[in-house]
Design a protein around this motif. Structure first.
Motif, short mmCIF file in Angstrom:
data_model
loop_
_atom_site.label_atom_id
_atom_site.label_comp_id
_atom_site.label_asym_id
_atom_site.label_seq_id
_atom_site.Cartn_x
_atom_site.Cartn_y
_atom_site.Cartn_z
N VAL A 176 -13.79 -0.24 -3.56
CA VAL A 176 -12.55 0.51 -3.54
C VAL A 176 -11.58 0.02 -4.53
N PRO A 177 -11.32 0.84 -5.66
CA PRO A 177 -10.56 0.21 -6.90
C PRO A 177 -9.55 -0.58 -6.37
N GLU A 178 -9.21 -1.58 -7.11
CA GLU A 178 -8.17 -2.19 -6.92
C GLU A 178 -6.60 -1.72 -6.96
N GLY A 179 -5.81 -1.80 -6.16
CA GLY A 179 -4.31 -1.09 -6.19
C GLY A 179 -4.62 -0.12 -5.30
N ILE A 180 -5.73 0.68 -4.82
CA ILE A 180 -5.90 1.66 -3.89
C ILE A 180 -6.14 1.26 -2.50
N SER A 181 -5.76 1.85 -1.57
CA SER A 181 -5.55 1.23 -0.17
C SER A 181 -6.98 1.87 0.27
N GLU A 182 -7.68 1.12 1.07
CA GLU A 182 -9.06 1.51 1.83
C GLU A 182 -8.74 2.62 2.83
N GLU A 183 -7.77 2.68 3.53
CA GLU A 183 -7.54 3.70 4.26
C GLU A 183 -7.35 5.20 3.46
N PHE A 184 -6.79 5.23 2.22
CA PHE A 184 -6.61 6.51 1.88
C PHE A 184 -7.53 6.74 0.55
N HIS A 185 -8.30 5.98 0.21
CA HIS A 185 -9.53 5.94 -0.85
C HIS A 185 -10.18 7.14 -0.73
N HIS A 186 -10.42 8.21 -1.51
CA HIS A 186 -10.87 9.59 -1.21
C HIS A 186 -12.12 9.63 -1.91
N GLN A 187 -12.86 8.43 -2.61
CA GLN A 187 -13.97 8.91 -2.98
C GLN A 187 -15.29 8.04 -2.42
#
Ligand code: IPD
Ligand code: CA
Ligand code: CA
Length: 271
Positions: free
Chosen positions: A235-246
């Motif tokens: 999961v890219p830095e700064g993106i939340s695990e909960e809402f990462h869409h890819q």
């Protein structure tokens, strides 16, 4: 979370479900168009979006809404910690517009950057999935659990494909390995239901790239049913695990690492 939210969310999803069912009673009367010339949308997507958003604004005027048709800007979603509703008024629009039964209304409620309540309602088969954080997952009020298969060669896998036709090579590589190493594949056309079907054992594995409204409610339902929900790429830095869409991956604890490995082997060209 306000204790009234779970019952409110469920009633709202089921009422919106009735609305979309009624609007399709005569298939020929559906008004359809294409967003950006590509993505099919019907008048019922717009009507259900408005119905849901109006009800939330009336009950919780201070809360933020992210809704596919009327408020789709999800740019700062990872850093937003206030009360937030995430809505897909019809997930599975292509199925809906073709008279298929695999379509659902999906509503999630989040606060503090986590989804606390999720409902996915398929009105065409009278099935409502719901979950509240820490309280289990249910289909029509019966507790559900993820299937306990242990081998990919016995696993029924689902995925989906983007509307925008870019480079399909990675998707085709993944498919090739899935077809070789898993029992079989389904493309059912409604991501929220795919994830709920993993949660209750009709499917064993699901992976895809999505938008946040496709999975916000269903990921909670899957986790609460004992599934492992995550991503098969970092999961890219700064993106939340909960809402990462890819690169979303859902399976039981045993199949998850095996499928994670399979998808990464496919991406490395080991087909
Ligand atoms: C779509 C469905 C489909 C998935 C697409 C989604 P929509 O949602 O969930 O299964 O493959 O990526 O966009 O457009 O029917 O709400
Ligand atoms: Ca959707
Ligand atoms: Ca939709």
């Amino acid at each position: 979370m306000d204790s009234a939210i779970p019952a409110f969310t469920r009633a709202l999803a089921e009422s919106a479900g009735e609305l979309i069912k009624k609007e399709r009673a005569v298939l020929e009367s559906l008004e359809t168009s294409y967003k950006d010339g590509v993505e099919l949308v019907t008048h019922a997507d717009i009507a259900a979006d408005k119905f849901i958003c109006d009800a939330i604004r009336k009950a919780y005027p201070e809360h933020r809404i992210l809704a596919e048709e009327s408020a789709p800007d999800m740019r700062d979603i990872s850093s937003f910690k206030g009360p937030l509703w995430i809505i897909d008024p019809i997930d599975g629009t292509v199925n809906y517009a073709h008279g298929h039964f695999q379509s659902a209304v999906s509503i999630a409620y989040a606060e503090g950057g986590r989804v606390h309540c999720g409902v996915v309602c398929n009105p065409f088969v009278a099935e409502t999935f719901h979950a509240v954080l820490g309280q289990g997952a249910f289909l029509n009020d019966k507790a559900i659990k993820v299937a306990q298969k242990t081998e990919l060669r016995r696993a029924l896998v689902a995925t989906g494909f983007p509307y925008i036709k870019g480079d399909m090579t990675p998707l085709v590589r993944r498919l090739a390995l899935v077809l070789q190493e898993c029992a079989d594949l389904r493309r059912l056309g409604a991501a929220s239901l795919d994830i709920c079907w993993v949660a209750m054992g009709r499917l064993d594995v699901y992976y895809e790239n999505l938008s946040v409204w496709d999975f916000a409610a269903a990921q909670l339902i899957a986790r609460e049913a004992g599934a492992r929900y995550g991503h098969f790429k970092p999961v890219p830095e700064g993106i939340s695990e909960e809402f990462h869409h890819q690169n979303i991956l859902v399976a039981n604890e045993t199949l998850y690492p095996a499928m994670h490995d399979l998808l990464n082997r496919a991406d490395a060209g080991q087909v």
